[in-house]
Design a protein around this motif. Structure first.
Motif, PDB file in Angstrom:
ATOM      1  N   LYS A 228       0.907  -1.234  -0.202  1.00 24.54           N
ATOM      2  CA  LYS A 228       0.016  -0.281   0.083  1.00 24.54           C
ATOM      3  C   LYS A 228       0.847   1.261  -0.106  1.00 24.54           C
ATOM      4  O   LYS A 228       0.604   2.342  -0.676  1.00 24.54           O
TER       5      LYS A 228
ATOM      6  N   GLY B 294      -0.590   7.358  -2.696  1.00 30.98           N
ATOM      7  CA  GLY B 294      -2.033   8.111  -2.552  1.00 30.98           C
ATOM      8  C   GLY B 294      -3.168   7.475  -3.520  1.00 30.98           C
ATOM      9  O   GLY B 294      -4.096   7.676  -3.210  1.00 30.98           O
ATOM     10  N   ALA B 295      -2.514   7.106  -4.580  1.00 31.10           N
ATOM     11  CA  ALA B 295      -3.551   6.399  -5.443  1.00 31.10           C
ATOM     12  C   ALA B 295      -4.356   5.319  -4.982  1.00 31.10           C
ATOM     13  O   ALA B 295      -5.726   5.153  -5.091  1.00 31.10           O
ATOM     14  N   TYR B 296      -3.699   4.606  -4.156  1.00 26.66           N
ATOM     15  CA  TYR B 296      -4.341   3.437  -3.613  1.00 26.66           C
ATOM     16  C   TYR B 296      -5.443   3.921  -2.436  1.00 26.66           C
ATOM     17  O   TYR B 296      -6.554   3.555  -2.508  1.00 26.66           O
ATOM     18  N   LYS B 297      -4.968   4.793  -1.660  1.00 26.74           N
ATOM     19  CA  LYS B 297      -5.903   5.588  -0.667  1.00 26.74           C
ATOM     20  C   LYS B 297      -7.126   6.037  -1.268  1.00 26.74           C
ATOM     21  O   LYS B 297      -8.098   6.020  -0.837  1.00 26.74           O
ATOM     22  N   GLU B 298      -6.992   6.562  -2.424  1.00 24.63           N
ATOM     23  CA  GLU B 298      -7.960   7.548  -3.140  1.00 24.63           C
ATOM     24  C   GLU B 298      -9.118   6.246  -3.501  1.00 24.63           C
ATOM     25  O   GLU B 298     -10.199   6.406  -3.235  1.00 24.63           O
ATOM     26  N   VAL B 299      -8.471   5.194  -4.084  1.00 21.53           N
ATOM     27  CA  VAL B 299      -9.542   4.021  -4.604  1.00 21.53           C
ATOM     28  C   VAL B 299     -10.255   3.715  -3.597  1.00 21.53           C
ATOM     29  O   VAL B 299     -11.212   3.335  -3.375  1.00 21.53           O
ATOM     30  N   GLU B 300      -9.311   3.348  -2.366  1.00 22.01           N
ATOM     31  CA  GLU B 300     -10.012   2.761  -1.148  1.00 22.01           C
ATOM     32  C   GLU B 300     -11.051   3.596  -0.596  1.00 22.01           C
ATOM     33  O   GLU B 300     -12.213   3.147   0.042  1.00 22.01           O
ATOM     34  N   ALA B 301     -10.698   5.045  -0.370  1.00 25.50           N
ATOM     35  CA  ALA B 301     -11.677   5.897   0.152  1.00 25.50           C
ATOM     36  C   ALA B 301     -13.115   5.837  -0.752  1.00 25.50           C
ATOM     37  O   ALA B 301     -14.171   5.921  -0.230  1.00 25.50           O
ATOM     38  N   ARG B 302     -12.974   5.810  -2.134  1.00 17.95           N
ATOM     39  CA  ARG B 302     -14.181   5.967  -2.925  1.00 17.95           C
ATOM     40  C   ARG B 302     -14.874   4.616  -2.726  1.00 17.95           C
ATOM     41  O   ARG B 302     -16.225   4.653  -2.883  1.00 17.95           O
TER      42      ARG B 302
ATOM     43  N   GLU C  18     -14.999   2.545  -0.250  1.00 13.56           N
ATOM     44  CA  GLU C  18     -15.631   2.692   1.166  1.00 13.56           C
ATOM     45  C   GLU C  18     -16.880   3.596   1.094  1.00 13.56           C
ATOM     46  O   GLU C  18     -17.958   3.358   1.512  1.00 13.56           O
TER      47      GLU C  18
ATOM     48  N   HIS D 157     -18.359   8.289   5.132  1.00 13.93           N
ATOM     49  CA  HIS D 157     -17.407   7.908   5.969  1.00 13.93           C
ATOM     50  C   HIS D 157     -17.654   8.025   7.513  1.00 13.93           C
ATOM     51  O   HIS D 157     -18.578   9.157   7.847  1.00 13.93           O
TER      52      HIS D 157
END
Length: 334
Positions: free
Chosen positions: A65, A70-78, A80, A92
């Motif tokens: 991760k 940041g790209a991973y975090k963005e996809v994960e947040a979307r 979620e 959230h």
């Protein structure tokens, strides 16, 4: 989400089964409730869904991760946000609730490491910290069969946000005993060859239908094809069941007759649903499914679908080659 999370092992095993993401999520919610007994149902649901994006992106290790960034975090947040909104939550959780969830997640990880993965306590404490006010005995740490973990995960989601669901469980005859136990079904359909129907299990107190015909899609000497009378009985049984609890459908292999019956159930009980969506759901749930074409054709005509169900099922093609199908379940709104 439950289907993807239940077979996905997390690396910890004990006995015959690997611990799944679905079961891990159940334990995190359990730990949250033990630590914070006044949590509201919506807050509990956030905890249950804390790893839900993994149904798309998998259970990636933290170093990977970090490399993705940041790209991973963005996809994960979307992901979620989409999942939370789907079940009626805000996109959230609030910061304080996130901290509660993270603490419970870390404590559960400690016990998974020490009780299942062979970590020494000091080693696990370096990674996860040492839990306080929680013991291994308070958690359901014994790894569950995939179908049972899936069923329990779905039940908690539905209990948490009040959307009533029934489920159709599908299995081969060889897995009937296990599927009865994990599905807790009170209704059952047995699709067998002539003279080969099993006895009605004691657990099946709601309704039982045994249909006997061979798994063929064109007439053959000395074999019994599925006919319009069989489909009429099937449709009448679905109307009688009408999503009262869970329904278990089995055939010999769990690939053809039972998967056709499951598709027919969705079409009959959700008449506004697009047959293409039904077929896609079936394929996603069972890569091995090859629904009996003659059953589908008879049902298509009986339900006045003008060939749309037959076309949709043909569109997903033949399932993956297998000696028998794996048990799976389909959700259907009550």
């Amino acid at each position: 989400m439950a289907w993807r999370g239940s077979p996905a092992g997390m690396g910890q095993t004990h006995g015959d089964h690997a611990l799944s993401v679905a079961q891990h999520s159940l334990m995190v919610e359990q730990a949250m409730n033990l630590q914070n007994p006044r949590l509201k149902p919506a807050q509990q649901l956030y905890g249950l869904l804390h790893d839900a994006p993994e149904y798309v992106i998998g259970d990636m290790i933290s170093p990977f991760k970090a490399v993705v960034g940041g790209a991973y975090k963005e996809v994960e947040a979307r992901l979620e946000a989409a999942i939370h909104l789907h079940v009626g939550l805000a996109a959230h959780p609030e910061t304080k609730l996130k901290q509660i969830i993270k603490r419970a997640d870390t404590m559960v990880a400690y016990f998974e490491a020490t009780e299942l993965a062979g970590f020494e306590r000091e080693e696990a404490a370096r990674f996860f910290g040492r839990p306080s006010n929680l013991t291994a005995e308070q958690l359901d740490l014994t790894p569950l069969p995939a179908l049972e973990a899936q069923s329990k995960f779905l039940a908690r989601i539905h209990q948490g946000h009040g959307r009533a669901m029934s489920r159709i469980f599908v299995c081969p005859l060889s897995d009937l005993e296990n599927s009865l136990a994990s599905s807790r079904a009170k209704w059952m359909i047995s699709l067998s060859g002539p003279g080969k129907s099993p006895q009605r299990p004691e657990q099946i107190t709601g309704g039982y239908l045994a249909l006997e015909f061979n798994d063929i899609d064109a007439p053959r000497d000395d074999l019994v094809p599925p006919d319009t009378a069989h489909i009429s009985e099937l449709l009448a049984f679905f109307a009688q069941w009408n999503r009262q609890g869970n329904l278990l459908i089995h055939c010999w292999m769990g690939i053809s007759r039972s998967t056709a019956a499951a598709a027919i159930a969705l079409a009959a009980l959700q008449p506004d649903r697009n047959p293409t969506d039904i077929a896609a759901t079936l394929r996603q749930s069972s890569p091995m499914a090859t629904p009996n074409r003659l059953m589908i054709a008879h049902a298509d005509k009986a339900l006045q679908l003008d060939g749309r169900l037959s076309t949709a099922i043909a569109g997903i093609g033949r399932g993956a080659e297998a000696s028998q199908g794996l048990p799976f379940c389909l959700e259907i709104r009550s």
